[in-house]
Design an enzyme around this catalytic site. Structure first.
Site, PDB file in Angstrom:
ATOM      1  N   ARG A 128      -0.280 -25.283  13.755  1.00  0.00           N
ATOM      2  CA  ARG A 128       0.701 -26.218  13.208  1.00  0.00           C
ATOM      3  C   ARG A 128       0.004 -27.379  12.497  1.00  0.00           C
ATOM      4  O   ARG A 128      -0.958 -27.943  13.021  1.00  0.00           O
ATOM      5  CB  ARG A 128       1.620 -26.744  14.321  1.00  0.00           C
ATOM      6  CG  ARG A 128       2.420 -25.640  14.975  1.00  0.00           C
ATOM      7  CD  ARG A 128       3.208 -26.118  16.169  1.00  0.00           C
ATOM      8  NE  ARG A 128       4.270 -27.041  15.772  1.00  0.00           N
ATOM      9  CZ  ARG A 128       5.099 -27.626  16.634  1.00  0.00           C
ATOM     10  NH1 ARG A 128       4.962 -27.379  17.939  1.00  0.00           N
ATOM     11  NH2 ARG A 128       6.040 -28.440  16.206  1.00  0.00           N
ATOM     12  N   ASP A 325      15.988 -28.471  15.943  1.00  0.00           N
ATOM     13  CA  ASP A 325      15.490 -27.549  16.965  1.00  0.00           C
ATOM     14  C   ASP A 325      16.516 -26.485  17.341  1.00  0.00           C
ATOM     15  O   ASP A 325      16.174 -25.517  18.035  1.00  0.00           O
ATOM     16  CB  ASP A 325      15.084 -28.318  18.223  1.00  0.00           C
ATOM     17  CG  ASP A 325      13.783 -29.067  18.054  1.00  0.00           C
ATOM     18  OD1 ASP A 325      12.944 -28.627  17.240  1.00  0.00           O
ATOM     19  OD2 ASP A 325      13.595 -30.105  18.718  1.00  0.00           O
ATOM     20  N   LYS A 352       7.360 -25.248  12.718  1.00  0.00           N
ATOM     21  CA  LYS A 352       7.598 -25.477  14.142  1.00  0.00           C
ATOM     22  C   LYS A 352       6.626 -24.604  14.958  1.00  0.00           C
ATOM     23  O   LYS A 352       5.600 -24.155  14.454  1.00  0.00           O
ATOM     24  CB  LYS A 352       9.061 -25.165  14.470  1.00  0.00           C
ATOM     25  CG  LYS A 352      10.044 -26.219  13.945  1.00  0.00           C
ATOM     26  CD  LYS A 352       9.908 -27.515  14.729  1.00  0.00           C
ATOM     27  CE  LYS A 352      10.958 -28.525  14.395  1.00  0.00           C
ATOM     28  NZ  LYS A 352      10.841 -29.750  15.219  1.00  0.00           N
TER      29      LYS A 352
END
Length: 441
Positions: A128, A325, A352
């Site tokens: 990430r 989310d 994510k």
């Protein structure tokens, strides 16, 4: 941190979900409660802390930098803080496991302290990008050396005093905002963050509660958050509300499984977090608030969710920051709706725990859902309430929200849906399967 071996499990259509349940403490608030308590002078008490792997990674990191953190047998956590500016040099690298929130916020804390910290994580976290946090913290004077692509492992050499900045967020990100505010806590003068699109405001609410001098003003450029540095935080008693992101999975499950009637108790309903529930109501979901109240400065209520036929919508892009989310589980709701749901404006999903757009597109296609993928979302042609074909093994990509979303999809499938690894669920919802079993009878 040690990580469990892969744990595959299969799911298929079952009877209705019925009963009352609770969800774990809010993950975002739990991270911040530990961090701010660690920077206060004195002992803070935290009730309802999420005891998932991500939050435990934050606790371990703060212990490594001098805070005393104890969990009592009654589930109450006590944190004896070191004071703003008092973080100590850790003796080894901080293992963040799978937690991007821990990493980005702690990078902000470290940036304005005269210590050097190396951050490492698991394979998912190490893929990430951290560049969006590196940029403002570097402007404040921190020296950050990252792996290629701005990824972990990375080293932060903090500076004291750091330089106060005025920073406009290039993307809507509560993590970047919070990292800059946390760096500003130990920086002389006033540090300012401008967010053109409002994001979750747990940091602002809680910092004020701990005694920081912080203001929020609406301007033509967006919300202007200003924090005065060299703060002295006062210890607090904190009650963590239930995580709306965790409640989302059971809200969708109850909505799509005929005969379901579930009461989800003590859900945090901060307006910056409730986009999923707004979208579900637009689709026709039967979700009602009961016993609304305020807990620790955060709005809370019990949510009663009954099965209802869902219809397709064009999801308003301005909901994205308040449900970023929850897109994976929204995609599952859309797969059972009547018509073609279009959900766009969610570029953030690409970075994510996994690329949640590509991962959910592949997963839903594998179980028989018609999908069109965009760079910023999906279009999903729903089944009109009919069970999904199922009959596939899904790659969860070490992503807890992908795993839980596809478990819910499996509960509405004719043939079993196998998740290749449900172990990551423990990062945010350790009791997920026990709760599911109880509601399914």
């Amino acid at each position: 941190m040690s990580h469990p071996a892969a744990c595959p499990r299969s799911f298929v259509a079952h009877g209705p979900l019925r009963g009352q349940m609770t969800v774990p403490g809010d993950k975002s608030i739990s991270h911040r409660a530990l961090m701010f308590s660690a920077l206060a002078i004195g002992i803070s008490r935290i009730e309802g802390l999420l005891e998932g792997e991500d939050v435990l990674a934050t606790a371990a990191a703060l212990r490594a930098m001098g805070a005393t953190i104890i969990r009592h047998d009654d589930g109450i956590w006590e944190v004896s803080g070191v004071g703003v500016g008092g973080l100590l040099q850790p003796t080894q690298a901080l293992d963040m496991g799978n937690s991007g929130t821990s990493t980005r916020l702690l990078m902000g804390l470290v940036a304005s302290h005269p210590i050097t910290v190396t951050f490492v994580g698991d394979a998912s976290l190490s893929a990430r990008p951290m560049g969006r946090v590196i940029e403002p913290l570097s402007q404040m004077g921190a020296d950050i050396t990252a792996s290629p692509g701005g990824k972990l492992p990375l080293m932060v050499r903090g500076i004291c005093p750091a330089v106060p900045i005025s920073y406009t967020l290039p993307v809507a990100s509560a993590q970047v905002k919070s990292a800059v505010l946390l760096a500003g806590l130990n920086t002389p003068g006033t540090t300012r963050v401008i967010e053109p699109i409002a994001t979750r405001d747990h940091s602002e609410r809680m910092l004020k509660g701990f005694g920081a001098t912080l203001s929020v003003d609406e301007t033509n450029q967006g919300r202007l958050i200003s924090i005065t540095g060299e703060a002295e935080l006062k210890p607090q008693s904190i009650i963590v509300p239930g995580d709306p992101s965790s409640a989302a999975f059971f809200a969708v499950a109850a909505s799509i499984i005929p005969g379901s009637d579930v009461l989800i108790a003590n859900v945090g309903l901060n307006v910056t977090r409730t986009g999923l529930f707004s979208a579900l109501r637009m689709m026709g979901a039967d979700i009602t608030k009961e016993n609304p109240r305020e807990v620790g400065g955060e709005p809370v209520a019990d949510l009663r969710v009954r099965h209802a036929p869902l219809r397709a919508i064009d999801v308003p892009p301005d909901l994205a920051p308040s449900m970023i989310d929850e897109y994976p589980i929204l995609f599952v709701a859309a797969a059972l709706a009547s018509g073609r749901t279009v959900a766009r404006g969610a570029h953030e999903l690409r970075v994510k725990e996994s690329d949640r757009i590509a991962t959910m597109a592949a997963a839903l296609t594998a179980i028989g859902v018609e999908i069109e993928e965009f760079d910023d979302g999906l279009a999903i042609t729903g089944s009109g309430g009919a069970m999904l074909p199922g009959g596939a093994t899904i790659a969860s990509k070490l992503d807890h929200r992908i795993a839980m979303s596809m478990v819910v999809a499996g509960l509405a499938a004719q043939a079993s849906v196998t998740i290749d690894d449900v172990a990551p669920v423990a990062t945010s919802f350790p009791s997920f399967f026990e709760t599911l079993d109880a509601l399914a009878g």
